[in-house]
Design an enzyme around this catalytic site. Structure first.
Site, PDB file in Angstrom:
ATOM      1  N   HIS A   1       0.855  -1.188   0.000  1.00 12.27           N
ATOM      2  CA  HIS A   1       0.000   0.000   0.000  1.00 12.27           C
ATOM      3  C   HIS A   1       0.890   1.237   0.000  1.00 12.27           C
ATOM      4  O   HIS A   1       2.115   1.145   0.086  1.00 12.27           O
ATOM      5  CB  HIS A   1      -0.940   0.017   1.208  1.00 12.27           C
ATOM      6  CG  HIS A   1      -0.256  -0.220   2.521  1.00 12.27           C
ATOM      7  ND1 HIS A   1       0.410   0.762   3.191  1.00 12.27           N
ATOM      8  CD2 HIS A   1      -0.125  -1.340   3.271  1.00 12.27           C
ATOM      9  CE1 HIS A   1       0.923   0.269   4.320  1.00 12.27           C
ATOM     10  NE2 HIS A   1       0.618  -1.009   4.386  1.00 12.27           N
TER      11      HIS A   1
ATOM     12  N   HIS B   1      13.117  -0.488   4.637  1.00 12.03           N
ATOM     13  CA  HIS B   1      12.691   0.286   5.812  1.00 12.03           C
ATOM     14  C   HIS B   1      13.901   0.723   6.633  1.00 12.03           C
ATOM     15  O   HIS B   1      14.013   1.894   7.036  1.00 12.03           O
ATOM     16  CB  HIS B   1      11.781  -0.566   6.699  1.00 12.03           C
ATOM     17  CG  HIS B   1      10.319  -0.449   6.393  1.00 12.03           C
ATOM     18  ND1 HIS B   1       9.686   0.763   6.215  1.00 12.03           N
ATOM     19  CD2 HIS B   1       9.347  -1.409   6.268  1.00 12.03           C
ATOM     20  CE1 HIS B   1       8.387   0.552   5.980  1.00 12.03           C
ATOM     21  NE2 HIS B   1       8.167  -0.743   5.999  1.00 12.03           N
TER      22      HIS B   1
ATOM     23  N   GLU C   1      -3.418  -4.166  13.284  1.00 13.13           N
ATOM     24  CA  GLU C   1      -4.376  -4.048  12.178  1.00 13.13           C
ATOM     25  C   GLU C   1      -5.651  -4.839  12.471  1.00 13.13           C
ATOM     26  O   GLU C   1      -6.762  -4.380  12.186  1.00 13.13           O
ATOM     27  CB  GLU C   1      -3.759  -4.571  10.881  1.00 13.13           C
ATOM     28  CG  GLU C   1      -2.738  -3.654  10.254  1.00 13.13           C
ATOM     29  CD  GLU C   1      -2.222  -4.214   8.929  1.00 13.13           C
ATOM     30  OE1 GLU C   1      -2.945  -5.020   8.306  1.00 13.13           O
ATOM     31  OE2 GLU C   1      -1.102  -3.858   8.529  1.00 13.13           O
TER      32      GLU C   1
ATOM     33  N   ARG D   1     -10.453  12.306  18.156  1.00 17.96           N
ATOM     34  CA  ARG D   1      -9.106  12.456  17.625  1.00 17.96           C
ATOM     35  C   ARG D   1      -8.534  13.834  17.946  1.00 17.96           C
ATOM     36  O   ARG D   1      -9.207  14.854  17.795  1.00 17.96           O
ATOM     37  CB  ARG D   1      -9.098  12.198  16.118  1.00 17.96           C
ATOM     38  CG  ARG D   1      -9.382  10.749  15.786  1.00 17.96           C
ATOM     39  CD  ARG D   1      -9.562  10.537  14.307  1.00 17.96           C
ATOM     40  NE  ARG D   1      -8.408  11.005  13.546  1.00 17.96           N
ATOM     41  CZ  ARG D   1      -8.379  11.050  12.218  1.00 17.96           C
ATOM     42  NH1 ARG D   1      -9.444  10.678  11.531  1.00 17.96           N
ATOM     43  NH2 ARG D   1      -7.308  11.476  11.599  1.00 17.96           N
TER      44      ARG D   1
ATOM     45  N   SER E   1      -3.501  18.386   9.215  1.00 18.12           N
ATOM     46  CA  SER E   1      -3.279  18.244   7.777  1.00 18.12           C
ATOM     47  C   SER E   1      -4.374  18.938   6.965  1.00 18.12           C
ATOM     48  O   SER E   1      -5.541  18.957   7.355  1.00 18.12           O
ATOM     49  CB  SER E   1      -3.191  16.769   7.388  1.00 18.12           C
ATOM     50  OG  SER E   1      -4.358  16.079   7.776  1.00 18.12           O
TER      51      SER E   1
END
Length: 543
Positions: free
Chosen positions: A11, A128, A182, A423, A505
Protein backbone atom coordinates in the site's frame (compact mmCIF):
# COMPACT_ATOMS: atom_id res chain seq x y z
CA UNK A 1 24.62 7.45 -9.46
CA UNK A 2 21.01 8.26 -10.33
CA UNK A 3 18.74 5.85 -8.46
CA UNK A 4 14.95 5.74 -8.42
CA UNK A 5 13.22 3.97 -5.54
CA UNK A 6 9.78 2.40 -5.96
CA UNK A 7 7.26 1.16 -3.40
CA UNK A 8 4.28 -0.62 -4.92
CA UNK A 9 3.63 -4.07 -3.57
CA UNK A 10 1.42 -3.49 -0.49
CA UNK A 11 0.00 0.00 0.00
CA UNK A 12 1.00 3.67 -0.16
CA UNK A 13 2.83 3.43 -3.51
CA UNK A 14 5.56 6.04 -3.75
CA UNK A 15 8.69 7.02 -5.62
CA UNK A 16 11.93 8.66 -4.53
CA UNK A 17 15.01 9.83 -6.38
CA UNK A 18 18.55 9.81 -4.97
CA UNK A 19 21.37 11.35 -7.00
CA UNK A 20 24.97 10.93 -5.82
CA UNK A 21 23.73 10.13 -2.33
CA UNK A 22 21.49 13.22 -2.11
CA UNK A 23 17.73 12.91 -1.72
CA UNK A 24 16.35 14.98 -4.59
CA UNK A 25 12.62 14.19 -4.52
CA UNK A 26 10.10 11.85 -2.94
CA UNK A 27 6.33 11.68 -3.28
CA UNK A 28 3.39 9.38 -2.73
CA UNK A 29 1.16 8.41 -5.63
CA UNK A 30 -1.97 9.39 -3.66
CA UNK A 31 -1.00 13.04 -3.94
CA UNK A 32 -1.29 12.81 -7.72
CA UNK A 33 -4.15 10.32 -8.14
CA UNK A 34 -6.15 11.80 -5.20
CA UNK A 35 -6.96 8.26 -4.07
CA UNK A 36 -6.29 7.80 -0.35
CA UNK A 37 -3.28 5.53 0.20
CA UNK A 38 -2.88 5.22 -3.56
CA UNK A 39 -4.58 1.84 -3.85
CA UNK A 40 -6.20 -0.94 -1.83
CA UNK A 41 -3.86 -3.03 0.32
CA UNK A 42 -4.79 -6.31 -1.40
CA UNK A 43 -2.60 -8.79 -3.31
CA UNK A 44 -4.20 -8.21 -6.69
CA UNK A 45 -3.32 -4.50 -6.61
CA UNK A 46 0.42 -5.18 -6.57
CA UNK A 47 0.72 -4.43 -10.28
CA UNK A 48 -0.21 -0.77 -9.69
CA UNK A 49 2.91 1.39 -9.83
CA UNK A 50 3.47 4.98 -8.63
CA UNK A 51 3.70 6.12 -12.25
CA UNK A 52 2.87 9.78 -11.70
CA UNK A 53 5.11 10.10 -8.65
CA UNK A 54 8.01 8.46 -10.47
CA UNK A 55 7.63 10.67 -13.54
CA UNK A 56 7.49 13.77 -11.36
CA UNK A 57 10.66 12.74 -9.46
CA UNK A 58 12.51 12.40 -12.77
CA UNK A 59 11.13 15.69 -14.06
CA UNK A 60 12.22 17.43 -10.87
CA UNK A 61 15.81 16.38 -11.55
CA UNK A 62 15.61 16.98 -15.30
CA UNK A 63 16.17 13.29 -16.01
CA UNK A 64 14.69 10.90 -18.53
CA UNK A 65 14.01 7.27 -17.60
CA UNK A 66 16.96 6.21 -19.73
CA UNK A 67 19.26 8.36 -17.57
CA UNK A 68 18.75 6.16 -14.50
CA UNK A 69 21.58 3.93 -13.32
CA UNK A 70 19.41 1.75 -11.08
CA UNK A 71 15.87 1.28 -9.78
CA UNK A 72 15.26 -0.14 -6.33
CA UNK A 73 11.97 -2.00 -5.83
CA UNK A 74 11.23 -2.41 -2.11
CA UNK A 75 10.22 -6.07 -2.10
CA UNK A 76 12.11 -9.21 -3.08
CA UNK A 77 9.69 -11.82 -4.47
CA UNK A 78 12.37 -14.50 -4.20
CA UNK A 79 12.02 -14.30 -0.41
CA UNK A 80 8.23 -14.52 -0.29
CA UNK A 81 6.64 -17.55 1.31
CA UNK A 82 3.32 -17.93 -0.48
CA UNK A 83 2.23 -20.68 1.86
CA UNK A 84 3.11 -18.96 5.12
CA UNK A 85 0.29 -19.11 7.64
CA UNK A 86 -1.57 -15.82 7.78
CA UNK A 87 -0.28 -14.38 4.51
CA UNK A 88 -2.06 -16.39 1.82
CA UNK A 89 -5.14 -14.18 1.73
CA UNK A 90 -7.78 -16.39 0.19
CA UNK A 91 -5.28 -17.89 -2.24
CA UNK A 92 -4.23 -14.51 -3.66
CA UNK A 93 -0.74 -14.29 -2.17
CA UNK A 94 0.90 -16.00 -5.15
CA UNK A 95 -0.54 -13.30 -7.40
CA UNK A 96 1.21 -10.62 -5.33
CA UNK A 97 4.50 -12.46 -5.77
CA UNK A 98 3.91 -12.90 -9.50
CA UNK A 99 3.23 -9.19 -9.97
CA UNK A 100 6.34 -8.30 -7.97
CA UNK A 101 8.47 -10.59 -10.15
CA UNK A 102 7.15 -8.82 -13.21
CA UNK A 103 7.82 -5.34 -11.83
CA UNK A 104 10.79 -4.76 -14.19
CA UNK A 105 8.53 -5.32 -17.22
CA UNK A 106 5.78 -3.18 -15.70
CA UNK A 107 8.31 -0.38 -15.11
CA UNK A 108 9.51 -0.57 -18.70
CA UNK A 109 5.93 0.13 -19.79
CA UNK A 110 5.28 2.81 -17.16
CA UNK A 111 8.56 4.65 -17.78
CA UNK A 112 9.38 4.30 -21.50
CA UNK A 113 13.11 4.19 -22.02
CA UNK A 114 13.90 2.36 -18.80
CA UNK A 115 16.13 -0.68 -19.11
CA UNK A 116 14.38 -3.39 -17.04
CA UNK A 117 17.80 -4.88 -16.37
CA UNK A 118 18.64 -2.04 -13.95
CA UNK A 119 15.81 -2.98 -11.55
CA UNK A 120 17.07 -4.42 -8.26
CA UNK A 121 14.81 -6.04 -5.68
CA UNK A 122 15.50 -4.75 -2.17
CA UNK A 123 14.16 -6.76 0.76
CA UNK A 124 11.22 -4.92 2.30
CA UNK A 125 12.59 -4.53 5.82
CA UNK A 126 16.06 -3.67 4.55
CA UNK A 127 14.43 -0.84 2.60
CA UNK A 128 12.69 0.29 5.81
CA UNK A 129 15.98 0.08 7.71
CA UNK A 130 17.88 2.07 5.08
CA UNK A 131 15.18 4.74 4.98
CA UNK A 132 15.81 5.36 8.67
CA UNK A 133 19.48 4.70 9.39
CA UNK A 134 20.94 6.05 6.15
CA UNK A 135 18.82 9.22 6.29
CA UNK A 136 19.23 9.87 10.03
CA UNK A 137 21.11 12.95 11.31
CA UNK A 138 23.74 10.74 12.94
CA UNK A 139 26.18 8.21 11.49
CA UNK A 140 26.55 4.63 12.69
CA UNK A 141 23.51 3.56 14.69
CA UNK A 142 21.19 0.77 15.69
CA UNK A 143 18.06 0.32 13.60
CA UNK A 144 14.71 -1.31 14.34
CA UNK A 145 11.90 -1.76 11.84
CA UNK A 146 8.46 -3.22 12.52
CA UNK A 147 5.27 -3.26 10.46
CA UNK A 148 2.54 -5.58 9.28
CA UNK A 149 4.70 -7.69 7.03
CA UNK A 150 7.34 -7.88 4.36
CA UNK A 151 8.06 -10.89 2.20
CA UNK A 152 8.02 -13.45 5.02
CA UNK A 153 8.79 -11.44 8.13
CA UNK A 154 7.45 -8.49 10.10
CA UNK A 155 10.48 -7.08 11.90
CA UNK A 156 14.22 -6.51 11.58
CA UNK A 157 16.78 -5.28 14.10
CA UNK A 158 20.41 -4.56 13.41
CA UNK A 159 23.04 -1.89 13.06
CA UNK A 160 24.63 0.18 10.33
CA UNK A 161 28.38 0.72 10.35
CA UNK A 162 30.03 2.64 7.53
CA UNK A 163 26.83 2.42 5.52
CA UNK A 164 26.56 -1.36 5.77
CA UNK A 165 23.78 -3.23 7.56
CA UNK A 166 24.45 -6.08 9.93
CA UNK A 167 21.18 -7.84 10.69
CA UNK A 168 20.95 -9.15 14.24
CA UNK A 169 17.36 -10.34 14.54
CA UNK A 170 14.16 -10.72 12.57
CA UNK A 171 10.72 -12.20 13.12
CA UNK A 172 9.05 -14.53 10.68
CA UNK A 173 5.36 -14.42 10.02
CA UNK A 174 2.68 -15.00 11.16
CA UNK A 175 3.97 -13.19 14.26
CA UNK A 176 3.61 -9.47 13.64
CA UNK A 177 3.02 -6.46 15.88
CA UNK A 178 1.62 -4.59 12.90
CA UNK A 179 -0.82 -7.31 11.87
CA UNK A 180 -2.03 -7.69 15.46
CA UNK A 181 -2.69 -3.94 15.60
CA UNK A 182 -4.38 -4.05 12.18
CA UNK A 183 -6.65 -6.84 13.37
CA UNK A 184 -7.69 -4.77 16.36
CA UNK A 185 -8.23 -1.75 14.10
CA UNK A 186 -10.69 -3.75 12.00
CA UNK A 187 -12.43 -5.14 15.10
CA UNK A 188 -12.97 -1.59 16.36
CA UNK A 189 -14.72 -0.59 13.15
CA UNK A 190 -11.88 1.22 11.41
CA UNK A 191 -10.03 0.46 8.15
CA UNK A 192 -7.05 -1.85 8.62
CA UNK A 193 -3.74 -0.83 7.04
CA UNK A 194 -5.05 2.73 7.19
CA UNK A 195 -6.69 3.78 10.48
CA UNK A 196 -4.30 2.41 13.09
CA UNK A 197 -3.59 5.96 14.30
CA UNK A 198 -7.25 6.18 15.33
CA UNK A 199 -6.76 3.21 17.65
CA UNK A 200 -3.74 4.93 19.21
CA UNK A 201 -5.85 8.07 19.80
CA UNK A 202 -8.73 6.02 21.22
CA UNK A 203 -6.37 4.25 23.63
CA UNK A 204 -5.88 7.50 25.55
CA UNK A 205 -9.54 7.37 26.57
CA UNK A 206 -9.28 3.90 28.09
CA UNK A 207 -7.52 1.96 30.81
CA UNK A 208 -5.34 -1.09 30.00
CA UNK A 209 -7.47 -3.36 32.16
CA UNK A 210 -7.06 -6.31 29.77
CA UNK A 211 -3.27 -6.00 29.65
CA UNK A 212 -2.41 -9.12 31.65
CA UNK A 213 -4.32 -11.34 29.24
CA UNK A 214 -3.22 -9.49 26.09
CA UNK A 215 0.43 -9.61 27.21
CA UNK A 216 0.28 -13.40 27.34
CA UNK A 217 -0.36 -13.34 23.59
CA UNK A 218 1.68 -10.30 22.51
CA UNK A 219 5.06 -10.68 24.16
CA UNK A 220 8.82 -10.51 23.61
CA UNK A 221 10.77 -13.78 23.73
CA UNK A 222 14.06 -12.46 25.15
CA UNK A 223 16.12 -13.34 22.09
CA UNK A 224 15.39 -10.31 19.94
CA UNK A 225 12.05 -11.68 18.73
CA UNK A 226 8.44 -11.80 19.85
CA UNK A 227 5.17 -13.70 19.55
CA UNK A 228 1.71 -12.49 18.62
CA UNK A 229 -0.60 -15.41 19.24
CA UNK A 230 -4.19 -15.02 17.98
CA UNK A 231 -6.70 -13.38 20.31
CA UNK A 232 -10.47 -13.35 20.12
CA UNK A 233 -11.10 -9.64 20.56
CA UNK A 234 -14.80 -10.29 21.24
CA UNK A 235 -13.80 -11.66 24.64
CA UNK A 236 -12.98 -8.09 25.63
CA UNK A 237 -15.24 -5.84 23.52
CA UNK A 238 -17.90 -6.43 20.85
CA UNK A 239 -17.00 -5.96 17.22
CA UNK A 240 -18.29 -2.67 15.85
CA UNK A 241 -18.88 -0.99 12.52
CA UNK A 242 -18.07 2.62 11.79
CA UNK A 243 -21.71 3.48 12.51
CA UNK A 244 -21.76 1.86 15.96
CA UNK A 245 -21.18 3.70 19.21
CA UNK A 246 -17.74 3.47 20.76
CA UNK A 247 -18.05 1.90 24.20
CA UNK A 248 -15.69 2.19 27.19
CA UNK A 249 -14.58 -1.40 26.65
CA UNK A 250 -13.46 -0.50 23.12
CA UNK A 251 -11.21 2.20 24.53
CA UNK A 252 -9.96 -0.16 27.26
CA UNK A 253 -9.10 -2.82 24.69
CA UNK A 254 -7.27 -0.24 22.56
CA UNK A 255 -5.33 0.90 25.65
CA UNK A 256 -4.43 -2.68 26.55
CA UNK A 257 -3.08 -3.60 23.10
CA UNK A 258 -1.31 -0.26 22.78
CA UNK A 259 0.49 -0.85 26.08
CA UNK A 260 1.38 -4.45 25.15
CA UNK A 261 2.93 -3.34 21.86
CA UNK A 262 4.88 -0.58 23.64
CA UNK A 263 6.22 -3.08 26.17
CA UNK A 264 7.39 -5.44 23.43
CA UNK A 265 9.14 -2.63 21.58
CA UNK A 266 10.91 -1.56 24.77
CA UNK A 267 12.19 -5.09 25.32
CA UNK A 268 13.35 -5.35 21.71
CA UNK A 269 15.14 -2.01 21.99
CA UNK A 270 16.87 -3.05 25.22
CA UNK A 271 18.02 -6.30 23.60
CA UNK A 272 19.32 -4.39 20.56
CA UNK A 273 21.19 -1.86 22.71
CA UNK A 274 22.86 -4.64 24.66
CA UNK A 275 23.99 -6.29 21.42
CA UNK A 276 25.28 -3.14 19.70
CA UNK A 277 26.24 -0.62 22.37
CA UNK A 278 25.04 2.21 20.14
CA UNK A 279 23.68 5.36 21.72
CA UNK A 280 21.52 6.20 18.68
CA UNK A 281 18.48 4.33 17.37
CA UNK A 282 16.73 4.83 14.02
CA UNK A 283 13.16 3.60 13.54
CA UNK A 284 10.99 2.85 10.51
CA UNK A 285 8.07 0.66 9.50
CA UNK A 286 4.40 1.36 10.09
CA UNK A 287 4.78 0.66 13.82
CA UNK A 288 7.19 3.61 14.00
CA UNK A 289 4.27 5.94 13.22
CA UNK A 290 2.96 5.11 16.69
CA UNK A 291 4.16 8.29 18.38
CA UNK A 292 3.11 7.13 21.87
CA UNK A 293 5.36 4.07 21.58
CA UNK A 294 8.15 6.23 20.15
CA UNK A 295 8.03 8.47 23.20
CA UNK A 296 8.37 5.53 25.55
CA UNK A 297 11.37 4.34 23.52
CA UNK A 298 12.90 7.81 23.83
CA UNK A 299 12.13 8.09 27.56
CA UNK A 300 12.66 4.54 28.80
CA UNK A 301 15.00 2.68 26.42
CA UNK A 302 18.79 2.73 26.92
CA UNK A 303 19.27 4.75 23.72
CA UNK A 304 20.17 8.41 24.12
CA UNK A 305 18.73 9.55 20.80
CA UNK A 306 15.83 8.12 18.79
CA UNK A 307 15.16 9.28 15.21
CA UNK A 308 12.11 8.23 13.25
CA UNK A 309 11.86 8.36 9.44
CA UNK A 310 9.06 10.90 8.78
CA UNK A 311 7.72 8.63 6.03
CA UNK A 312 8.06 5.59 8.27
CA UNK A 313 5.27 3.61 6.58
CA UNK A 314 5.55 1.72 3.33
CA UNK A 315 5.86 4.92 1.29
CA UNK A 316 9.25 5.41 2.91
CA UNK A 317 10.55 2.12 1.51
CA UNK A 318 10.79 3.84 -1.89
CA UNK A 319 13.38 6.15 -0.37
CA UNK A 320 15.00 3.30 1.54
CA UNK A 321 15.35 1.15 -1.57
CA UNK A 322 17.14 3.98 -3.37
CA UNK A 323 19.40 4.75 -0.39
CA UNK A 324 20.28 1.08 0.08
CA UNK A 325 21.29 0.70 -3.56
CA UNK A 326 23.36 3.89 -3.29
CA UNK A 327 25.14 2.36 -0.29
CA UNK A 328 25.63 -0.90 -2.18
CA UNK A 329 27.29 1.10 -4.97
CA UNK A 330 29.64 2.67 -2.42
CA UNK A 331 27.94 6.06 -2.07
CA UNK A 332 27.44 7.58 1.36
CA UNK A 333 23.97 9.03 1.79
CA UNK A 334 23.57 12.59 2.99
CA UNK A 335 21.28 13.00 6.03
CA UNK A 336 17.68 13.89 5.35
CA UNK A 337 17.37 17.67 5.71
CA UNK A 338 13.58 17.78 5.86
CA UNK A 339 10.38 16.10 4.74
CA UNK A 340 9.55 18.78 2.15
CA UNK A 341 10.53 16.59 -0.79
CA UNK A 342 7.36 16.83 -2.90
CA UNK A 343 5.98 19.29 -5.42
CA UNK A 344 6.23 23.05 -5.13
CA UNK A 345 5.37 26.11 -7.24
CA UNK A 346 6.86 29.54 -7.83
CA UNK A 347 4.93 32.66 -6.86
CA UNK A 348 4.25 33.37 -10.53
CA UNK A 349 2.87 29.88 -11.07
CA UNK A 350 0.61 30.19 -8.02
CA UNK A 351 -0.70 33.55 -9.23
CA UNK A 352 -1.50 32.01 -12.62
CA UNK A 353 -3.55 29.34 -10.84
CA UNK A 354 -5.49 32.00 -8.96
CA UNK A 355 -6.14 34.02 -12.08
CA UNK A 356 -7.33 30.97 -14.01
CA UNK A 357 -9.66 30.12 -11.14
CA UNK A 358 -11.10 33.66 -11.40
CA UNK A 359 -10.92 34.03 -7.67
CA UNK A 360 -10.31 37.21 -5.72
CA UNK A 361 -6.96 37.37 -4.00
CA UNK A 362 -4.53 39.86 -2.55
CA UNK A 363 -0.79 39.98 -1.97
CA UNK A 364 -0.19 41.40 1.50
CA UNK A 365 3.16 42.78 2.60
CA UNK A 366 3.81 39.61 4.61
CA UNK A 367 1.51 36.59 4.39
CA UNK A 368 2.83 35.38 7.76
CA UNK A 369 1.59 38.52 9.51
CA UNK A 370 -1.76 38.31 7.72
CA UNK A 371 -2.18 34.74 8.93
CA UNK A 372 -1.15 35.67 12.48
CA UNK A 373 -3.87 38.33 12.45
CA UNK A 374 -6.46 35.88 11.17
CA UNK A 375 -5.57 33.22 13.73
CA UNK A 376 -5.66 35.74 16.56
CA UNK A 377 -9.16 36.61 15.34
CA UNK A 378 -10.07 32.90 15.64
CA UNK A 379 -10.14 32.24 11.90
CA UNK A 380 -9.29 28.83 10.42
CA UNK A 381 -6.46 29.13 7.89
CA UNK A 382 -5.38 26.82 5.08
CA UNK A 383 -1.59 27.19 4.79
CA UNK A 384 -0.09 26.13 1.43
CA UNK A 385 3.62 26.93 1.27
CA UNK A 386 6.73 25.49 -0.37
CA UNK A 387 7.21 21.87 -1.33
CA UNK A 388 4.76 19.21 -0.15
CA UNK A 389 5.65 16.87 2.70
CA UNK A 390 6.72 13.26 2.12
CA UNK A 391 4.91 11.09 4.64
CA UNK A 392 1.59 11.28 6.48
CA UNK A 393 2.22 14.34 8.65
CA UNK A 394 1.43 17.95 7.75
CA UNK A 395 4.54 19.86 8.77
CA UNK A 396 3.74 23.44 7.87
CA UNK A 397 3.59 23.09 4.11
CA UNK A 398 0.07 21.71 3.62
CA UNK A 399 -1.58 22.54 6.95
CA UNK A 400 -4.80 23.74 8.55
CA UNK A 401 -4.06 26.25 11.32
CA UNK A 402 -6.21 27.53 14.17
CA UNK A 403 -6.16 29.23 17.58
CA UNK A 404 -5.06 26.74 20.31
CA UNK A 405 -6.59 28.74 23.15
CA UNK A 406 -10.19 28.00 22.13
CA UNK A 407 -11.18 24.56 23.36
CA UNK A 408 -14.05 24.42 20.87
CA UNK A 409 -11.55 24.58 17.99
CA UNK A 410 -10.83 20.87 18.39
CA UNK A 411 -14.46 20.04 17.62
CA UNK A 412 -14.52 22.76 14.98
CA UNK A 413 -11.53 21.36 13.09
CA UNK A 414 -12.76 17.78 13.35
CA UNK A 415 -16.03 19.00 11.85
CA UNK A 416 -14.16 20.82 9.06
CA UNK A 417 -12.23 17.65 8.26
CA UNK A 418 -15.11 15.22 8.88
CA UNK A 419 -13.17 13.31 11.56
CA UNK A 420 -14.15 11.46 14.71
CA UNK A 421 -14.35 13.81 17.69
CA UNK A 422 -12.06 11.69 19.88
CA UNK A 423 -9.11 12.46 17.62
CA UNK A 424 -6.66 15.17 18.76
CA UNK A 425 -5.06 17.96 16.76
CA UNK A 426 -1.45 18.98 17.19
CA UNK A 427 0.49 22.09 18.21
CA UNK A 428 3.19 23.81 16.17
CA UNK A 429 5.75 25.70 18.25
CA UNK A 430 9.11 27.39 17.74
CA UNK A 431 11.91 25.03 18.75
CA UNK A 432 13.45 27.59 21.12
CA UNK A 433 10.14 27.97 23.00
CA UNK A 434 9.07 24.33 23.10
CA UNK A 435 10.58 23.41 26.46
CA UNK A 436 8.49 26.06 28.21
CA UNK A 437 5.31 24.24 27.21
CA UNK A 438 6.22 20.60 26.60
CA UNK A 439 8.30 17.92 28.30
CA UNK A 440 9.20 14.19 28.21
CA UNK A 441 9.48 13.79 24.45
CA UNK A 442 12.58 14.84 22.48
CA UNK A 443 13.06 18.46 21.48
CA UNK A 444 13.51 19.45 18.72
CA UNK A 445 10.76 17.28 17.25
CA UNK A 446 10.29 18.52 13.67
CA UNK A 447 8.32 15.57 12.28
CA UNK A 448 5.46 15.22 14.76
CA UNK A 449 6.40 11.62 15.65
CA UNK A 450 6.50 11.77 19.46
CA UNK A 451 4.05 12.85 22.14
CA UNK A 452 5.00 15.33 24.83
CA UNK A 453 3.47 16.17 28.17
CA UNK A 454 1.82 19.60 28.18
CA UNK A 455 3.00 21.61 31.19
CA UNK A 456 0.28 21.92 33.84
CA UNK A 457 0.29 25.71 33.69
CA UNK A 458 -0.30 25.62 29.92
CA UNK A 459 -3.06 23.02 29.66
CA UNK A 460 -5.87 25.50 30.28
CA UNK A 461 -4.22 28.05 28.01
CA UNK A 462 -3.92 25.74 24.97
CA UNK A 463 -6.84 23.32 25.47
CA UNK A 464 -7.42 22.72 21.74
CA UNK A 465 -4.07 20.90 21.43
CA UNK A 466 -4.05 19.16 24.83
CA UNK A 467 -5.25 15.57 24.45
CA UNK A 468 -7.43 13.89 27.05
CA UNK A 469 -4.32 12.36 28.68
CA UNK A 470 -2.52 15.69 28.96
CA UNK A 471 -0.19 15.12 26.02
CA UNK A 472 0.34 16.71 22.61
CA UNK A 473 2.03 15.49 19.43
CA UNK A 474 4.13 18.56 18.78
CA UNK A 475 5.97 19.89 15.76
CA UNK A 476 8.89 22.15 16.52
CA UNK A 477 9.81 24.82 13.98
CA UNK A 478 13.37 25.96 13.34
CA UNK A 479 13.39 29.60 12.25
CA UNK A 480 16.37 29.03 9.94
CA UNK A 481 14.62 26.20 8.12
CA UNK A 482 11.09 27.66 8.13
CA UNK A 483 11.31 31.48 8.27
CA UNK A 484 7.69 32.13 7.21
CA UNK A 485 6.30 29.72 9.81
CA UNK A 486 8.54 31.30 12.43
CA UNK A 487 7.31 34.80 11.58
CA UNK A 488 3.71 33.61 11.75
CA UNK A 489 4.27 32.00 15.17
CA UNK A 490 6.00 35.08 16.56
CA UNK A 491 3.29 37.30 15.12
CA UNK A 492 0.58 35.15 16.71
CA UNK A 493 2.33 35.25 20.09
CA UNK A 494 2.68 39.03 19.94
CA UNK A 495 -1.10 39.26 19.47
CA UNK A 496 -2.25 36.55 21.91
CA UNK A 497 0.59 35.68 24.30
CA UNK A 498 0.51 32.09 23.01
CA UNK A 499 3.68 30.76 21.31
CA UNK A 500 1.91 27.88 19.58
CA UNK A 501 -0.87 27.31 17.02
CA UNK A 502 -2.99 24.32 16.02
CA UNK A 503 -1.57 22.41 13.05
CA UNK A 504 -3.42 19.59 11.31
CA UNK A 505 -3.28 18.24 7.78
CA UNK A 506 -4.88 20.19 4.95
CA UNK A 507 -7.48 17.70 3.75
CA UNK A 508 -10.95 16.41 4.50
CA UNK A 509 -11.97 12.90 5.57
CA UNK A 510 -11.17 10.18 3.08
CA UNK A 511 -9.05 12.46 0.90
CA UNK A 512 -5.26 12.61 0.64
CA UNK A 513 -3.48 15.66 1.92
CA UNK A 514 -3.69 18.64 -0.44
CA UNK A 515 -0.74 18.66 -2.82
CA UNK A 516 -1.11 21.02 -5.78
CA UNK A 517 -2.86 24.42 -6.10
CA UNK A 518 -5.99 22.89 -7.61
CA UNK A 519 -6.33 20.63 -4.55
CA UNK A 520 -5.93 23.66 -2.28
CA UNK A 521 -8.60 25.64 -4.10
CA UNK A 522 -11.02 22.70 -4.15
CA UNK A 523 -10.53 22.06 -0.42
CA UNK A 524 -10.91 25.76 0.38
CA UNK A 525 -14.05 25.95 -1.74
CA UNK A 526 -15.72 22.95 -0.11
CA UNK A 527 -14.74 23.32 3.56
CA UNK A 528 -15.57 26.09 6.06
CA UNK A 529 -12.07 27.60 6.02
CA UNK A 530 -11.76 31.37 6.41
CA UNK A 531 -8.46 32.08 4.68
CA UNK A 532 -6.27 30.33 2.13
CA UNK A 533 -2.65 31.45 2.44
CA UNK A 534 -1.14 30.13 -0.79
CA UNK A 535 2.42 31.27 -1.30
CA UNK A 536 2.47 35.05 -0.73
CA UNK A 537 -1.21 35.37 -1.63
CA UNK A 538 -4.31 35.57 0.58
CA UNK A 539 -7.71 34.30 -0.54
CA UNK A 540 -10.52 35.20 1.89
CA UNK A 541 -13.86 33.47 2.28
CA UNK A 542 -16.63 35.66 0.85
CA UNK A 543 -14.11 38.28 -0.28
Amino acid sequence: MRILGINAVFHDPAAALVVDGEIVAAAEEERFSRRKHGKSAVPFSAWELPEQAAKWCLDKAGLAPADLDAIGYSYDPALADDDADGTDEGGWERLRTLYARRAPAFLKTALPGVDPGIVRFVRHHVAHAASAALAAPFGDCAVLTSDGRGEAESYLAGEYRDGKLEELASQRLPHSLGLAYESLTEHLGFHRSSDEYKVMALASYGKPRFLSTVAEHIRATGDGGFRTDPLDWTEFAPARTSADELLPEHADLAASVQRAVEDVLLELAAWLHERTGHTDLALAGGTALNCVANTRLHAESPFERVWVQPAAGDAGTALGAALQLAADFGERAAPMRGADLGRGWTDAELENWLRRARIRYERPADIAETVADALADDKVVAWFQGRAEFGPRALGHRSLLAHPGRKENLERLNDVKGREQFRPVAPMVLADRARELFSRGPIPSPYMLFVHDVAEEWRDRVPAVTHVDGTARIQTVDADDEPALARMLRGFESRTGLPTVVNTSLNTAGRPMVDDPRDALECFGSAPVDLLAIGPFAVWRNA
